[in-house]
Write an enzyme that holds these catalytic residues in place. Structure first.
Site, PDB file in Angstrom:
ATOM      1  N   ASP A 247      63.039  41.965  46.986  1.00 50.70           N
ATOM      2  CA  ASP A 247      64.088  41.511  47.859  1.00 50.70           C
ATOM      3  C   ASP A 247      64.811  40.519  47.974  1.00 50.70           C
ATOM      4  O   ASP A 247      64.673  40.099  49.690  1.00 50.70           O
ATOM      5  CB  ASP A 247      62.597  41.476  48.700  1.00 50.70           C
ATOM      6  N   GLU A 330      53.603  29.895  39.084  1.00 51.77           N
ATOM      7  CA  GLU A 330      55.143  29.780  38.737  1.00 51.77           C
ATOM      8  C   GLU A 330      54.755  28.320  38.407  1.00 51.77           C
ATOM      9  O   GLU A 330      55.009  27.906  37.488  1.00 51.77           O
ATOM     10  CB  GLU A 330      55.776  29.262  39.961  1.00 51.77           C
TER      11      GLU A 330
HETATM   12  C1  UGA Z   1      56.270  35.141  46.780  1.00 50.23           C
HETATM   13  C2  UGA Z   1      57.643  34.810  45.765  1.00 50.23           C
HETATM   14  O1  UGA Z   1      58.730  34.952  46.101  1.00 50.23           O
HETATM   15  C3  UGA Z   1      57.170  35.743  44.744  1.00 50.23           C
HETATM   16  O2  UGA Z   1      57.666  35.969  43.444  1.00 50.23           O
HETATM   17  C4  UGA Z   1      55.754  35.603  44.009  1.00 50.23           C
HETATM   18  O3  UGA Z   1      54.696  36.347  43.220  1.00 50.23           O
HETATM   19  C5  UGA Z   1      54.647  35.652  45.590  1.00 50.23           C
HETATM   20  O4  UGA Z   1      55.266  34.842  46.667  1.00 50.23           O
HETATM   21  C6  UGA Z   1      52.707  35.376  45.549  1.00 50.23           C
HETATM   22  O5  UGA Z   1      52.886  34.662  45.001  1.00 50.23           O
HETATM   23  O6  UGA Z   1      52.190  36.461  45.565  1.00 50.23           O
HETATM   24  P1  UGA Z   1      56.455  37.194  48.429  1.00 50.23           P
HETATM   25  O7  UGA Z   1      58.421  37.289  49.211  1.00 50.23           O
HETATM   26  O8  UGA Z   1      55.470  37.312  49.183  1.00 50.23           O
HETATM   27  O9  UGA Z   1      56.912  36.700  47.003  1.00 50.23           O
HETATM   28  O10 UGA Z   1      55.634  38.780  48.182  1.00 50.23           O
HETATM   29  P2  UGA Z   1      56.636  39.993  47.755  1.00 50.23           P
HETATM   30  O11 UGA Z   1      57.953  40.330  48.217  1.00 50.23           O
HETATM   31  O12 UGA Z   1      56.295  40.947  47.948  1.00 50.23           O
HETATM   32  O13 UGA Z   1      55.880  39.907  46.154  1.00 50.23           O
HETATM   33  C7  UGA Z   1      56.968  39.808  44.935  1.00 50.23           C
HETATM   34  C8  UGA Z   1      57.056  40.556  43.936  1.00 50.23           C
HETATM   35  O14 UGA Z   1      56.317  41.559  42.953  1.00 50.23           O
HETATM   36  C9  UGA Z   1      58.444  41.406  44.750  1.00 50.23           C
HETATM   37  O15 UGA Z   1      59.210  41.580  43.949  1.00 50.23           O
HETATM   38  C10 UGA Z   1      57.903  43.202  44.550  1.00 50.23           C
HETATM   39  O16 UGA Z   1      58.380  44.301  44.771  1.00 50.23           O
HETATM   40  C11 UGA Z   1      56.186  42.539  44.139  1.00 50.23           C
HETATM   41  N1  UGA Z   1      55.268  42.628  43.820  1.00 50.23           N
HETATM   42  C12 UGA Z   1      54.458  43.046  45.075  1.00 50.23           C
HETATM   43  C13 UGA Z   1      54.378  44.466  42.605  1.00 50.23           C
HETATM   44  O17 UGA Z   1      55.059  45.109  42.719  1.00 50.23           O
HETATM   45  N2  UGA Z   1      53.326  44.816  43.744  1.00 50.23           N
HETATM   46  C14 UGA Z   1      52.889  44.358  45.217  1.00 50.23           C
HETATM   47  O18 UGA Z   1      51.522  44.813  45.087  1.00 50.23           O
HETATM   48  C15 UGA Z   1      53.512  43.175  45.906  1.00 50.23           C
HETATM   49 MN    MN Z   2      59.541  38.459  48.757  1.00 54.00          MN
END
Ligand code: UGA
Ligand code: MN
Length: 421
Positions: A247, A330
């Site tokens: 995203d 990270e």
């Molecule tokens: C932020 C950071 O940009 C992420 O790299 C980090 O993993 C995350 O915080 C965290 O520490 O939780 P954020 O926008 O808050 O990201 O989280 P998401 O974009 O919802 O998820 C990060 C990535 O994991 C995305 O590429 C999403 O597609 C993936 N994801 C999310 C999954 O594979 N499974 C899930 O249940 C939720």
């Molecule tokens: Mn995100």
């Protein structure tokens, strides 16, 4: 990264107190330690057995012996290298476990990853002819960027991947590792990824069920771990690793910047948390500290999209890992590859520009369209359209829930039978 709702841990000890895993690996000499551990266990066992059987006098004379044996074991343990201790199943490095336990992170021994890699489909062929106005052949010498994208099924998944793909289409010499957080391969995604012509690997890497209901859950971790395992399995020591969520928004200049990474490069990420930014503080061309509104004891308080790693550098660290610790992914990953401040290469004009944005898409639940299934045939487009939307995880049809789908003509709602029969 980085979320205000993550519970902050105790503040960290100073930078000087921290020793990275790499230094420990090289400093401590593992030779002779296996022998040490073996001889320690053989000396302590008989002594122990005698204490249980013997009387008080016997026990007294055994005290120095047992104490000696314990001292010997402790000595051996402390002089073993982190690698050897892990190999013997004795736990992680001394400083590391001390430091980790200080942050409530104990039990996070850095062990070699042992993930199952389940590949749905992959293609090594680059079917793009031109990228940024140049033919593909002109890029042949560039190191490959391994762009790791965690993704998960939801209404926005296919649009996000489509948008990201249209950025990546402009990036030469890139292998896209798409790891989907679900059990089953999504066939629609196989077709979609192949159609772009970018070399890719599509795998499934579900989050272990015990983490699913945690708040916050470790998002994207199982996915990145599977991708790291894939890189290891392929023995890749040439190229650049970058974790690019599905995203985020990427500036094309990011790719030329990270391609130059010798060890670990870093750059600011826009739209992070309270400050709208997270990234390194640079003085005289060197990274000296970090600006991020959520420190929480993290030595490397950076976003996942804020760094890139050279695979030749990473290959030196057998315990590369990303533990399931929300908010600390990270930091712990970068610790597992022995990062040191002086190794960091600032990018983006000495960290003055934003080359990647932490954009977030508004999430909505699955759409529901009420239509009798008898109308979902080839008399109109609606059968095929709604079928595709179902495959993409965007909308579903129902015969019973909610009100009938609105179908209108000339501004007037019409009965389905009028238009679709
Ligand atoms: C932020 C950071 O940009 C992420 O790299 C980090 O993993 C995350 O915080 C965290 O520490 O939780 P954020 O926008 O808050 O990201 O989280 P998401 O974009 O919802 O998820 C990060 C990535 O994991 C995305 O590429 C999403 O597609 C993936 N994801 C999310 C999954 O594979 N499974 C899930 O249940 C939720
Ligand atoms: Mn995100």
């Amino acid at each position: 990264m980085s979320s205000a709702h993550y519970q902050a841990l105790e503040p960290q000890t100073s930078d000087e107190d921290n020793e990275d895993i790499e230094r420990r690996h090289h400093q401590s000499n593992s030779r002779g330690c296996t022998a040490c551990a073996t001889s320690a266990s053989t000396t302590s066992h008989p002594a122990h057995a005698m204490v249980r059987k013997g009387g008080v006098a016997r026990r007294r004379c055994l005290v120095p012996l047992v104490a000696g044996a314990l001292f010997f074991v402790a000595f051996c343990y402390l002089t073993l290298s982190a690698d050897t201790r892990l190999a013997l199943g004795l736990g992680g490095g001394a400083e590391d476990s001390e430091e980790l336990s200080h942050h409530g992170l104990d039990g996070m021994n850095f062990r070699p990853l042992n993930e199952t890699v389940h590949i749905c489909s992959e293609s090594y062929e680059d079917r793009r002819q031109f990228m940024q106005d140049k033919p593909q052949s002109e890029y042949g010498q560039l190191p490959v960027i391994y762009f790791v994208t965690p993704t998960y099924p939801r209404r926005e998944q296919i649009p996000e991947l489509t948008r990201l793909a249209h950025t990546l289409l402009h990036v030469p010499r890139l292998h896209w590792l798409v790891a989907d957080d679900q059990e089953k391969c999504n066939g629609f995604m196989d077709t979609l990824l192949y159609r772009f012509g970018i070399p890719f690997t599509h795998m499934v890497s579900p989050m272990p069920s015990k983490f699913r209901n945690e708040k916050p859950a470790p998002r994207g971790v199982a996915n990145r771990r599977a991708a790291l395992q894939w890189l290891r399995q392929h023995n890749l020591t040439n190229g650049i690793l970058y974790f690019g969520d599905d995203d985020n928004t990427y500036d094309l200049r990011l790719f030329s910047e990270i391609r130059k990474t010798q060890r670990v490069s870093m750059f600011p990420v826009g739209l992070i948390a309270d400050y709208g930014v997270s990234g390194p503080v640079v003085r005289k061309g060197k990274v000296v500290a970090f600006l991020d509104s959520w420190v929480a004891g993290r030595r490397w308080p950076v976003d996942m999209a804020g760094f890139a790693v050279n695979l030749e550098y990473m290959a030196q660290y057998p315990y590369v890992n990303m533990p399931y610790k929300p908010g600390y992914e990270e930091d712990l990953f970068l610790r597992s590859i022995g990062l040191q401040m002086n190794l960091i290469e600032p990018r983006g004009n000495n960290c003055t520009e934003i080359l990647v944005w932490h954009t977030q898409t508004k999430s909505k639940k699955l759409g529901m369209v009420r239509l009798e299934s008898k109308y979902l045939d080839d008399r109109s487009n609606l059968g095929a359209l709604l079928h595709n939307l179902k495959l993409m995880g965007v909308a579903s049809t129902t015969e019973s829930e909610g009100r009938d789908a609105l179908i209108s003509k000339n501004g007037k709602e019409k009965p389905h039978s009028k238009i679709l029969s």
